[in-house]
Design an enzyme around this catalytic site. Sequence first.
Site, PDB file in Angstrom:
ATOM      1  N   GLY A 152     -10.131  -3.262  -7.796  1.00  0.00           N
ATOM      2  CA  GLY A 152      -9.422  -2.373  -8.717  1.00  0.00           C
ATOM      3  C   GLY A 152      -9.095  -1.011  -8.132  1.00  0.00           C
ATOM      4  N   SER A 153      -8.976  -0.916  -6.801  1.00  0.00           N
ATOM      5  CA  SER A 153      -8.628   0.405  -6.246  1.00  0.00           C
ATOM      6  C   SER A 153      -7.209   0.797  -6.670  1.00  0.00           C
ATOM      7  CB  SER A 153      -8.780   0.427  -4.721  1.00  0.00           C
ATOM      8  OG  SER A 153      -7.813  -0.387  -4.109  1.00  0.00           O
TER       9      SER A 153
ATOM     10  N   LEU B 158       0.822 -17.124 -11.786  1.00  0.00           N
ATOM     11  CA  LEU B 158       1.153 -17.164 -13.215  1.00  0.00           C
ATOM     12  C   LEU B 158       2.318 -18.119 -13.451  1.00  0.00           C
ATOM     13  CD1 LEU B 158       0.856 -13.367 -13.993  1.00  0.00           C
ATOM     14  CD2 LEU B 158      -0.694 -15.181 -14.747  1.00  0.00           C
TER      15      LEU B 158
ATOM     16  N   ASN C 260       4.364  -6.893  -9.826  1.00  0.00           N
ATOM     17  CA  ASN C 260       3.292  -7.309  -8.918  1.00  0.00           C
ATOM     18  C   ASN C 260       3.314  -6.433  -7.677  1.00  0.00           C
ATOM     19  OD1 ASN C 260       1.218  -9.060  -7.842  1.00  0.00           O
ATOM     20  ND2 ASN C 260       2.775  -9.981  -6.526  1.00  0.00           N
TER      21      ASN C 260
ATOM     22  N   HIS D 211       2.058  -6.396  -3.679  1.00  0.00           N
ATOM     23  CA  HIS D 211       1.641  -7.325  -2.622  1.00  0.00           C
ATOM     24  C   HIS D 211       1.554  -6.572  -1.295  1.00  0.00           C
ATOM     25  CE1 HIS D 211       0.881 -11.058  -0.655  1.00  0.00           C
ATOM     26  NE2 HIS D 211       1.919 -10.922   0.142  1.00  0.00           N
TER      27      HIS D 211
ATOM     28  N   GLU E 110      -0.264   1.238  -0.498  1.00  0.00           N
ATOM     29  CA  GLU E 110       0.037   0.564  -1.771  1.00  0.00           C
ATOM     30  C   GLU E 110      -0.356   1.427  -2.962  1.00  0.00           C
ATOM     31  OE1 GLU E 110      -1.569  -3.366  -1.856  1.00  0.00           O
ATOM     32  OE2 GLU E 110      -3.624  -2.699  -1.683  1.00  0.00           O
TER      33      GLU E 110
HETATM   34  C1  GAR Z   1      -4.334  -5.346  -2.976  1.00  0.00           C
HETATM   35  O1  GAR Z   1      -4.230  -5.228  -1.579  1.00  0.00           O
HETATM   36  C2  GAR Z   1      -3.132  -6.079  -3.543  1.00  0.00           C
HETATM   37  O2  GAR Z   1      -1.937  -5.737  -2.907  1.00  0.00           O
HETATM   38  C3  GAR Z   1      -3.532  -7.503  -3.264  1.00  0.00           C
HETATM   39  O3  GAR Z   1      -4.885  -7.552  -3.652  1.00  0.00           O
HETATM   40  C4  GAR Z   1      -5.488  -6.287  -3.341  1.00  0.00           C
HETATM   41  C5  GAR Z   1      -6.265  -5.800  -4.550  1.00  0.00           C
HETATM   42  O4  GAR Z   1      -6.963  -4.601  -4.237  1.00  0.00           O
HETATM   43  N1  GAR Z   1      -2.715  -8.434  -3.998  1.00  0.00           N
HETATM   44  C6  GAR Z   1      -2.307  -9.592  -3.476  1.00  0.00           C
HETATM   45  O5  GAR Z   1      -2.655  -9.991  -2.376  1.00  0.00           O
HETATM   46  C7  GAR Z   1      -1.375 -10.413  -4.364  1.00  0.00           C
HETATM   47  N2  GAR Z   1      -0.918 -11.543  -3.656  1.00  0.00           N
HETATM   48  P1  GAR Z   1      -7.621  -3.750  -5.414  1.00  0.00           P
HETATM   49  O6  GAR Z   1      -8.404  -4.733  -6.283  1.00  0.00           O
HETATM   50  O7  GAR Z   1      -8.543  -2.796  -4.701  1.00  0.00           O
HETATM   51  O8  GAR Z   1      -6.524  -3.064  -6.157  1.00  0.00           O
END
Ligand code: GAR
Length: 200
Positions: free
Chosen positions: A13-14, A97, A111, A113, A183
């Site tokens: 959840g960052s 989904l 989303n 990514h 991100e």
């Molecule tokens: C993030 O790097 C996000 O871009 C990725 O999961 C991570 C979650 O980090 N998502 C994917 O790979 C979707 N295909 P977080 O839980 O620290 O926000």
Amino acid sequence: MPSRLVVLASGSGSNLQAVLDHGVGHGNGSIDASVIGVVSNRIDAYALVRADEADIDTELVTLLDGEDRRDYDTRLAGAVASFEPDWVVLAGWMRLLTTNFLDHFPDRVINLHPALPRQLPGIRAIERAWSEALAGERSESGVMVHLVPDEGVDDGPVLASRAVPIDVSGTLEAFAATVHDAEHELLVETLTKLCASDSS
Ligand code: GAR
């Protein structure tokens, strides 16, 4: 009125935290929105702790034994719809989904990514980019935010993207940290624009 965001998160959840830190009522608040709910499919998702600490309602929707993924998505849609969101933000949501979910929120699901558009869809995109760089096959990767119109994996109309160079003389951990910083910024910038146009 601030836009209403529901964040779906399966992990640390960052990115949720970045959105929380920049929403209405926060010192850095650039996003004219409030996170009104956080939904997870995993009881151990640290995103749920972050939501609790920020006093935000949470909902845990776990897959039941033998449950069909479309039935799961119908239940998930009900949980998310109960928050009456303007935007549904997939921030580290690690389940594909189906239209049983997406059709409830047309043009309103975004989303994040950790790769550039049409590259490295699916899980472990950062690690795969790093391996390709070590093999001399790429010199950069990146991050993107896109709309989720259908069941395509990490694909859909791109709202924003940013390249991140890969320095193979460094470490995977350092590259991953740079991607995560990028991100967090890109998600906040994109939501700032989307929510500003909601209220205009
Ligand atoms: C993030 O790097 C996000 O871009 C990725 O999961 C991570 C979650 O980090 N998502 C994917 O790979 C979707 N295909 P977080 O839980 O620290 O926000």
